[in-house]
Design an enzyme around this catalytic site. Structure first.
Site, PDB file in Angstrom:
ATOM      1  N   GLU A 203       0.854  -1.194   0.000  1.00  0.00           N
ATOM      2  CA  GLU A 203       0.000   0.000   0.000  1.00  0.00           C
ATOM      3  C   GLU A 203       0.893   1.248   0.000  1.00  0.00           C
ATOM      4  OE1 GLU A 203      -3.234   1.099  -0.162  1.00  0.00           O
ATOM      5  OE2 GLU A 203      -2.394   3.077   0.246  1.00  0.00           O
ATOM      6  N   GLN A 204       0.535   2.207  -0.852  1.00  0.00           N
ATOM      7  CA  GLN A 204       1.366   3.423  -0.957  1.00  0.00           C
ATOM      8  C   GLN A 204       1.295   4.297   0.301  1.00  0.00           C
ATOM      9  OE1 GLN A 204      -0.071   5.666  -4.325  1.00  0.00           O
ATOM     10  NE2 GLN A 204      -2.082   6.008  -3.443  1.00  0.00           N
TER      11      GLN A 204
ATOM     12  N   TYR B  87     -26.791   8.956   4.643  1.00  0.00           N
ATOM     13  CA  TYR B  87     -27.199   7.754   5.397  1.00  0.00           C
ATOM     14  C   TYR B  87     -26.284   7.568   6.611  1.00  0.00           C
ATOM     15  CZ  TYR B  87     -23.592   5.613   2.352  1.00  0.00           C
ATOM     16  OH  TYR B  87     -22.429   5.333   1.668  1.00  0.00           O
TER      17      TYR B  87
ATOM     18  N   ASP C 166     -11.832  -1.232  -8.577  1.00  0.00           N
ATOM     19  CA  ASP C 166     -11.904  -0.062  -9.461  1.00  0.00           C
ATOM     20  C   ASP C 166     -10.871  -0.090 -10.583  1.00  0.00           C
ATOM     21  OD1 ASP C 166     -13.992   0.966  -8.035  1.00  0.00           O
ATOM     22  OD2 ASP C 166     -13.000   2.848  -7.489  1.00  0.00           O
TER      23      ASP C 166
HETATM   24  C1  LIG Z   1     -18.980   9.519  -3.985  1.00  0.00           C
HETATM   25  C2  LIG Z   1     -18.749   8.052  -3.992  1.00  0.00           C
HETATM   26  C3  LIG Z   1     -19.596   7.210  -3.271  1.00  0.00           C
HETATM   27  C4  LIG Z   1     -19.400   5.826  -3.296  1.00  0.00           C
HETATM   28  N1  LIG Z   1     -20.246   5.026  -2.598  1.00  0.00           N
HETATM   29  C5  LIG Z   1     -20.117   3.696  -2.683  1.00  0.00           C
HETATM   30  C6  LIG Z   1     -21.016   2.834  -1.989  1.00  0.00           C
HETATM   31  O1  LIG Z   1     -21.914   3.273  -1.298  1.00  0.00           O
HETATM   32  N2  LIG Z   1     -20.845   1.486  -2.108  1.00  0.00           N
HETATM   33  C7  LIG Z   1     -19.856   0.960  -2.881  1.00  0.00           C
HETATM   34  O2  LIG Z   1     -19.765  -0.277  -2.974  1.00  0.00           O
HETATM   35  N3  LIG Z   1     -18.958   1.751  -3.519  1.00  0.00           N
HETATM   36  C8  LIG Z   1     -19.073   3.091  -3.451  1.00  0.00           C
HETATM   37  N4  LIG Z   1     -18.191   3.893  -4.080  1.00  0.00           N
HETATM   38  C9  LIG Z   1     -17.102   3.286  -4.871  1.00  0.00           C
HETATM   39  C10 LIG Z   1     -15.973   2.794  -3.995  1.00  0.00           C
HETATM   40  O3  LIG Z   1     -15.457   3.833  -3.197  1.00  0.00           O
HETATM   41  C11 LIG Z   1     -14.866   2.203  -4.875  1.00  0.00           C
HETATM   42  O4  LIG Z   1     -15.437   1.353  -5.817  1.00  0.00           O
HETATM   43  C12 LIG Z   1     -13.898   1.406  -4.000  1.00  0.00           C
HETATM   44  O5  LIG Z   1     -13.192   2.270  -3.170  1.00  0.00           O
HETATM   45  C13 LIG Z   1     -12.955   0.581  -4.848  1.00  0.00           C
HETATM   46  O6  LIG Z   1     -12.097  -0.131  -4.013  1.00  0.00           O
HETATM   47  P1  LIG Z   1     -10.639  -0.520  -4.494  1.00  0.00           P
HETATM   48  O7  LIG Z   1     -10.033  -1.277  -3.385  1.00  0.00           O
HETATM   49  O8  LIG Z   1     -10.721  -1.129  -5.849  1.00  0.00           O
HETATM   50  O9  LIG Z   1      -9.925   0.882  -4.712  1.00  0.00           O
HETATM   51  P2  LIG Z   1      -9.530   1.998  -3.649  1.00  0.00           P
HETATM   52  O10 LIG Z   1     -10.497   2.030  -2.523  1.00  0.00           O
HETATM   53  O11 LIG Z   1      -9.319   3.256  -4.430  1.00  0.00           O
HETATM   54  O12 LIG Z   1      -8.162   1.492  -3.065  1.00  0.00           O
HETATM   55  C14 LIG Z   1      -6.990   1.495  -3.840  1.00  0.00           C
HETATM   56  C15 LIG Z   1      -5.812   1.441  -2.886  1.00  0.00           C
HETATM   57  O13 LIG Z   1      -4.627   1.315  -3.661  1.00  0.00           O
HETATM   58  C16 LIG Z   1      -3.658   2.225  -3.166  1.00  0.00           C
HETATM   59  N5  LIG Z   1      -2.787   2.555  -4.319  1.00  0.00           N
HETATM   60  C17 LIG Z   1      -3.082   3.277  -5.417  1.00  0.00           C
HETATM   61  N6  LIG Z   1      -2.042   3.341  -6.230  1.00  0.00           N
HETATM   62  C18 LIG Z   1      -1.039   2.637  -5.646  1.00  0.00           C
HETATM   63  C19 LIG Z   1       0.308   2.320  -6.016  1.00  0.00           C
HETATM   64  N7  LIG Z   1       0.849   2.762  -7.159  1.00  0.00           N
HETATM   65  N8  LIG Z   1       1.056   1.541  -5.181  1.00  0.00           N
HETATM   66  C20 LIG Z   1       0.535   1.075  -4.001  1.00  0.00           C
HETATM   67  N9  LIG Z   1      -0.730   1.370  -3.600  1.00  0.00           N
HETATM   68  C21 LIG Z   1      -1.501   2.117  -4.424  1.00  0.00           C
HETATM   69  C22 LIG Z   1      -4.461   3.417  -2.684  1.00  0.00           C
HETATM   70  O14 LIG Z   1      -3.745   4.205  -1.743  1.00  0.00           O
HETATM   71  C23 LIG Z   1      -5.661   2.711  -2.053  1.00  0.00           C
HETATM   72  O15 LIG Z   1      -5.452   2.377  -0.706  1.00  0.00           O
HETATM   73  C24 LIG Z   1     -18.340   5.276  -4.060  1.00  0.00           C
HETATM   74  C25 LIG Z   1     -17.456   6.115  -4.756  1.00  0.00           C
HETATM   75  C26 LIG Z   1     -17.664   7.494  -4.717  1.00  0.00           C
HETATM   76  C27 LIG Z   1     -16.736   8.368  -5.483  1.00  0.00           C
END
Ligand SMILES: Cc1cc2nc3c(=O)[nH]c(=O)nc-3n(C[C@H](O)[C@H](O)[C@H](O)COP(=O)(O)OP(=O)(O)OC[C@H]3O[C@@H](n4cnc5c(N)ncnc54)[C@H](O)[C@@H]3O)c2cc1C
Length: 403
Positions: A36-37, A212, A292
């Site tokens: 994790e960064q 919520y 994502d």
């Molecule tokens: C306004 C809003 C509301 C939302 N509400 C909901 C909801 O109610 N329910 C829902 O299911 N989803 C919701 N989402 C979507 C949700 O936040 C994302 O889909 C979710 O965070 C994706 O998780 P992830 O682990 O793929 O990515 P992230 O949560 O973005 O995590 C990525 C991680 O990778 C790390 N990282 C990035 N680049 C590097 C690198 N080069 N080297 C090492 N580490 C790195 C980051 O620091 C981070 O910790 C919402 C999004 C928004 C914008």
């Protein structure tokens, strides 16, 4: 898998990466290291809803109870209202079996609960991935701090602007949607005593607001979605301006209760909203994506995290069946094929929900929009909430075994 534990690097310790670490360890018996960064986990964030389909995954991994204890279950179904607060439609909030109800989670709480389920020494903080090199029998990862290491395989859970995706696969970048979100949390004790402990959405022309409860109802999550022609980078921590947020929902066209809620906010964050056409592939050799990074979607179906959780458990089931390290690439390919179909449905559903919430004037017949919103409740329950990622993975594995 084979006799020796396979070593997998998960890039990104967000909600997707940590769920993957738990699933890959507990189901596939894989040796996982999370990079994790950030220097501290779960330091930033606002609220997310963990929906019944995500909870089913957490339940299967044995981590649902601590997650629920850290979250907030609303009093009942949510409501879609017009900008003045008149009820338009009820929102789905539980699965058909009424086993799982939406839980509002503060991101730092969810990250911390998940991290506690992962062996401490498997998470390496302060490691920002900069490059990734496929080798004949593995993958080398390189970090900004100079660390280089080799693994049997890599899972990119590094979010919307994924370095794993961009450095290896040359897939199209997510596209800015023209909308941004003001996002944050409010101390719930500030709210009027009769404030409803449910999810509420106010829909106006070109913008909408939702809120919520979180954290055993001590906090309230809010998001104000508004148009913006400045392509702001997505971020968990870019500070926004509370007065600008209030101005977006000011005037006699907006519910005074909503305006009172906004008047209590003392801190907000900006978040640019990005969309992605569904990708046609997100694995290459021994590298794959999750969450994502693989399927950026607009947030209007509240499914980004939930889809990352479904990805995580599906990947674990496919890796469990892989024939040794040489079978990883094929397992990744199959996992991608299965998950692409499901996540494309959610990407489209999120887009559609956004236009229903925001674009009153685009609907010639607003009564039809309202009827669609009401009908959407069944879709949400049967297609989104009732989905069982484990059953789907097992079914797909049976199909692949016959090939
Ligand atoms: C306004 C809003 C509301 C939302 N509400 C909901 C909801 O109610 N329910 C829902 O299911 N989803 C919701 N989402 C979507 C949700 O936040 C994302 O889909 C979710 O965070 C994706 O998780 P992830 O682990 O793929 O990515 P992230 O949560 O973005 O995590 C990525 C991680 O990778 C790390 N990282 C990035 N680049 C590097 C690198 N080069 N080297 C090492 N580490 C790195 C980051 O620091 C981070 O910790 C919402 C999004 C928004 C914008």
């Amino acid at each position: 898998m084979g006799d020796h534990p396979t070593r997998i690097a998960v890039i990104g310790g967000g909600m997707g990466g940590l769920t993957a670490a738990i699933a890959l360890t507990r189901i596939a018996g894989v040796d996982v290291t999370v990079f994790e960064q950030a220097r501290k986990l779960g330091d930033v964030g606002a609220g997310v809803t963990v929906a019944p389909n995500g909870q089913r995954v957490l339940d299967r991994l044995g981590v649902l109870e601590p997650v629920k204890r850290a979250g907030a279950i609303p009093d009942g179904h949510g409501v879609y209202q017009d900008s003045l607060g008149n009820l338009v439609a009820e929102a789905a909030w539980e699965d058909s079996a009424q086993q799982y109800q939406n839980v509002g989670m503060y991101r730092p709480d969810l990250v911390n609960v998940l991290a506690q389920e992962v062996e401490t020494d498997t998470i390496r903080l302060g490691h920002r991935l900069t490059a990734i090199h496929p080798l004949e029998h593995g993958v080398r990862v390189e970090f900004e701090n100079g660390v280089q290491e080799e693994f049997d395989a890599v899972v990119g859970a590094d979010g919307i602007h994924s370095v794993v995706r961009d450095s290896l696969m040359h897939l199209p970048e997510p596209v800015y949607s023209g909308f941004m979100a003001y996002r944050g949390v409010l101390d719930a004790s500030l709210l009027p005593d009769d404030w409803r402990m449910i999810s509420q959405v106010w829909m106006g022309e070109g913008k909408h607001f939702m809120c919520y409860p979180l954290q055993q109802r001590k906090l309230f999550n809010y998001v104000g979605f508004v148009p913006s022609d400045r392509p702001l980078k997505e971020s968990w921590s870019a500070p926004g301006n509370v007065a600008d947020l209030a101005a977006e929902f000011a005037g006699e066209n907006w519910d005074p209760r909503l305006q009172h809620f906004i008047s209590l906010i003392d801190k907000t964050f900006w978040w640019g909203l990005y969309d992605h056409e569904p990708l046609t592939n997100w694995s290459q050799g021994r590298v794959t994506l999750l969450g994502d990074s693989a399927h950026t979607m607009l947030p209007h179906a509240g499914q980004g995290v939930n889809q990352a959780m479904e990805d995580a458990i599906t990947l674990a089931f496919f890796l469990k069946e892989a024939e040794g390290v040489d079978g990883i690439a094929e397992a990744f390919k199959r996992y991608t094929a299965v998950r692409m179909q499901r996540t494309a449905i959610l990407q489209n559903a999120s887009r559609r929900s956004g236009s229903q919430f925001d674009a009153q004037n685009e609907f010639e017949d607003i009564a039809k929009r309202d009827a669609d919103l009401r009908a959407g409740r069944d879709f949400r329950r049967s297609v989104i909430f009732d989905f069982d990622a484990v059953k789907a993975a097992e079914k797909a594995l049976t199909r692949f075994r016959r090939i």
